[in-house]
Design an enzyme around this catalytic site. Structure first.
Site, PDB file in Angstrom:
ATOM      1  N   LYS A 155      26.452  13.361 -12.449  1.00 50.07           N
ATOM      2  CA  LYS A 155      25.905  14.284 -13.440  1.00 50.07           C
ATOM      3  C   LYS A 155      24.537  14.742 -12.950  1.00 50.07           C
ATOM      4  O   LYS A 155      23.671  13.917 -12.656  1.00 50.07           O
ATOM      5  CB  LYS A 155      25.799  13.627 -14.814  1.00 50.07           C
ATOM      6  CG  LYS A 155      25.535  14.642 -15.921  1.00 50.07           C
ATOM      7  CD  LYS A 155      25.641  14.025 -17.302  1.00 50.07           C
ATOM      8  CE  LYS A 155      24.411  13.238 -17.645  1.00 50.07           C
ATOM      9  NZ  LYS A 155      24.435  12.766 -19.050  1.00 50.07           N
ATOM     10  N   LYS A 209      21.025  16.540 -13.443  1.00 52.20           N
ATOM     11  CA  LYS A 209      20.036  16.917 -14.448  1.00 52.20           C
ATOM     12  C   LYS A 209      19.494  18.309 -14.119  1.00 52.20           C
ATOM     13  O   LYS A 209      18.979  18.534 -13.017  1.00 52.20           O
ATOM     14  CB  LYS A 209      18.906  15.903 -14.501  1.00 52.20           C
ATOM     15  CG  LYS A 209      19.318  14.544 -15.063  1.00 52.20           C
ATOM     16  CD  LYS A 209      19.603  14.620 -16.554  1.00 52.20           C
ATOM     17  CE  LYS A 209      19.859  13.246 -17.149  1.00 52.20           C
ATOM     18  NZ  LYS A 209      20.095  13.318 -18.607  1.00 52.20           N
ATOM     19  N   ASP A 263      23.649  18.418 -16.991  1.00 54.37           N
ATOM     20  CA  ASP A 263      23.019  18.066 -18.266  1.00 54.37           C
ATOM     21  C   ASP A 263      21.682  18.789 -18.372  1.00 54.37           C
ATOM     22  O   ASP A 263      20.761  18.539 -17.593  1.00 54.37           O
ATOM     23  CB  ASP A 263      22.809  16.551 -18.342  1.00 54.37           C
ATOM     24  CG  ASP A 263      22.214  16.110 -19.670  1.00 54.37           C
ATOM     25  OD1 ASP A 263      22.044  16.953 -20.572  1.00 54.37           O
ATOM     26  OD2 ASP A 263      21.929  14.903 -19.804  1.00 54.37           O
ATOM     27  N   GLU A 295      26.340  19.521 -20.449  1.00 51.73           N
ATOM     28  CA  GLU A 295      25.891  18.746 -21.604  1.00 51.73           C
ATOM     29  C   GLU A 295      24.657  19.369 -22.258  1.00 51.73           C
ATOM     30  O   GLU A 295      23.703  19.726 -21.582  1.00 51.73           O
ATOM     31  CB  GLU A 295      25.571  17.318 -21.139  1.00 51.73           C
ATOM     32  CG  GLU A 295      25.096  16.386 -22.229  1.00 51.73           C
ATOM     33  CD  GLU A 295      24.894  14.966 -21.717  1.00 51.73           C
ATOM     34  OE1 GLU A 295      24.380  14.138 -22.480  1.00 51.73           O
ATOM     35  OE2 GLU A 295      25.239  14.692 -20.538  1.00 51.73           O
ATOM     36  N   ASP A 320      25.231  16.172 -27.080  1.00 47.86           N
ATOM     37  CA  ASP A 320      24.582  14.866 -27.009  1.00 47.86           C
ATOM     38  C   ASP A 320      23.497  14.769 -28.073  1.00 47.86           C
ATOM     39  O   ASP A 320      23.708  14.213 -29.144  1.00 47.86           O
ATOM     40  CB  ASP A 320      24.002  14.624 -25.619  1.00 47.86           C
ATOM     41  CG  ASP A 320      23.318  13.258 -25.497  1.00 47.86           C
ATOM     42  OD1 ASP A 320      23.499  12.408 -26.397  1.00 47.86           O
ATOM     43  OD2 ASP A 320      22.594  13.031 -24.512  1.00 47.86           O
ATOM     44  N   LYS A 358      26.066   7.364 -27.921  1.00 49.52           N
ATOM     45  CA  LYS A 358      24.949   6.491 -27.552  1.00 49.52           C
ATOM     46  C   LYS A 358      24.628   5.610 -28.751  1.00 49.52           C
ATOM     47  O   LYS A 358      24.369   6.117 -29.846  1.00 49.52           O
ATOM     48  CB  LYS A 358      23.715   7.304 -27.154  1.00 49.52           C
ATOM     49  CG  LYS A 358      23.828   8.017 -25.819  1.00 49.52           C
ATOM     50  CD  LYS A 358      22.580   8.829 -25.522  1.00 49.52           C
ATOM     51  CE  LYS A 358      22.712   9.542 -24.175  1.00 49.52           C
ATOM     52  NZ  LYS A 358      21.599  10.498 -23.966  1.00 49.52           N
ATOM     53  N   GLU A 390      28.020   6.748 -18.272  1.00 47.13           N
ATOM     54  CA  GLU A 390      26.911   6.765 -17.317  1.00 47.13           C
ATOM     55  C   GLU A 390      26.064   5.502 -17.485  1.00 47.13           C
ATOM     56  O   GLU A 390      24.839   5.550 -17.525  1.00 47.13           O
ATOM     57  CB  GLU A 390      26.045   8.006 -17.510  1.00 47.13           C
ATOM     58  CG  GLU A 390      25.422   8.165 -18.876  1.00 47.13           C
ATOM     59  CD  GLU A 390      24.620   9.438 -19.005  1.00 47.13           C
ATOM     60  OE1 GLU A 390      23.435   9.342 -19.353  1.00 47.13           O
ATOM     61  OE2 GLU A 390      25.181  10.531 -18.779  1.00 47.13           O
TER      62      GLU A 390
END
Length: 369
Positions: A163, A165, A194, A220, A245, A269, A323
């Protein structure tokens, strides 16, 4: 099982390399560790990891500690530790918001209950539906050449999901990064991106369309968490699936996202959702709405990672992996035997409670003085 003592320890653990996101560059993770002990000597541990203060959300390790010590611990002592649901509801009534603080306490209660009856937490959640969870590694390195070298090294170790960033740089720079990474890892490695809320609507559309040629699994949280309408609109306008998210912290959020449509995946999460029970509720809503789930992280130690892992093992719609790489990025840990990885996946824990044992001597190395 009467609760006799609740203690909070603040600690800071550096990361092995700076972790660059749209909202901060992380050099160390701040932790609040919660220890709950019963009158018969059973202990449970929980953890809240915060990314350099109140950056990802309004909470910090310091606020977590203050909330627990002042507003939770005084009434929790003397209560029955086995009543996780009633205690969760009472925490929610007494403490508005502050999901990281509430999650850390609830996590310790699950650990304690599993230990008391000798079973892993995933069995208390109904049993595991998988024995391992595919692991995504986050690429968040400021230097492009160092980032490619890291990707190559992880592929050599068996990683097959990355993933990236994004949104800390201009769109053209992010697109070039993704192009180079795709070229370096080849067509058979999965890539995701993301933005951590880093784009507005027009920038998100431009960015995602620029990334479409590189066959991303999903993008994301492209827009701010409050812009549910924008996220749904973007999801309908691009070919890459969109994952929520920061916009999806509660079952109410999950219901709103499902009703609006467009979004394909919900990120789970524990700390943003006030604990395991809140997270499992979101997973059930995703399952009912035909959405997939992915288990994210806040770069936890093996303790917090273990708690997240039990949800990843037990929640059916977790079809996009996880992750849970925190122990691999942190410079230290707080347990005797860390969580285990193999062949690009994190492996199930089957010991009692969370399945890891906190080493208080190791914790002391990172404790604030």
């Amino acid at each position: 099982m009467k609760i006799a003592d609740v203690r909070v320890t603040l600690a800071d653990i550096p990361v092995t390399r700076p972790h660059t996101m749209s909202f901060t560059t992380l050099h160390a993770v701040n932790f609040a560790f919660v220890r709950v002990e019963t009158t018969d000597g059973v202990t449970g541990w929980g953890e809240a990891a915060c990314l350099g203060g109140p950056t990802w959300s309004e909470e910090s390790a310091e606020s977590v500690a203050a909330t627990i010590e002042r507003y939770v611990a005084p009434w929790l002592v003397g209560r029955d530790a086995s009543e996780v649901e009633p205690l969760r509801l009472e925490m929610a009534r007494r403490v508005q918001g502050n999901p990281f603080a509430r999650a850390a306490v609830e996590m310790a209660l699950w650990d304690l209950n599993g230990k008391a009856i000798g079973v892993p937490v995933h069995r208390l959640l109904g049993g595991k539906v998988r024995d391992r969870v595919p692991l995504s590694w986050s690429l968040a390195v400021a230097d492009p050449d160092a980032e490619l070298a890291e990707a190559h090294a992880k592929v050599a170790l068996g990683h097959r999901i990355f993933k990236i960033k994004t949104a800390a740089h201009p769109v053209a720079q992010d697109a070039e990064r993704v192009r180079r990474i795709r070229e370096a890892v080849g067509p058979d490695v999965a890539l995701r991106a993301d933005a951590n809320q880093g784009w507005d609507r027009p920038t998100a559309l431009r960015a995602i369309r620029a990334l479409e040629p590189y066959r991303l699994d999903f993008v994301e949280q492209p827009v701010p968490k409050w812009d549910l309408g924008g996220m749904a609109e973007i999801a309908r306008s691009v070919s890459v699936p969109i994952m929520a998210d920061e916009s999806c912290c509660s079952p109410h959020d999950a219901m709103a996202i499902a009703r609006l449509g467009g979004v394909s995946i919900l990120a789970l999460k524990l700390t943003k959702s006030a604990g395991i029970l809140g997270t499992m509720a979101i997973a059930r809503i995703a399952e009912a709405a035909g959405l997939g789930c992915y288990v994210g992280c806040m770069i936890e130690t093996s303790l917090g990672t273990a708690a997240y892992l039990h949800v990843a093992l037990a929640a059916t719609p977790v079809t996009w992996g996880c992750e849970l790489f925190g122990p691999l990025l942190l410079a230290g840990d707080v347990v005797r035997r860390p969580v285990q990885y193999a062949d690009g996946a994190i492996l199930a824990l089957d010991g009692p409670g969370l399945g890891v044992e906190v080493d208080e001597r190791r914790l002391k190395e990172w404790t604030r003085h």
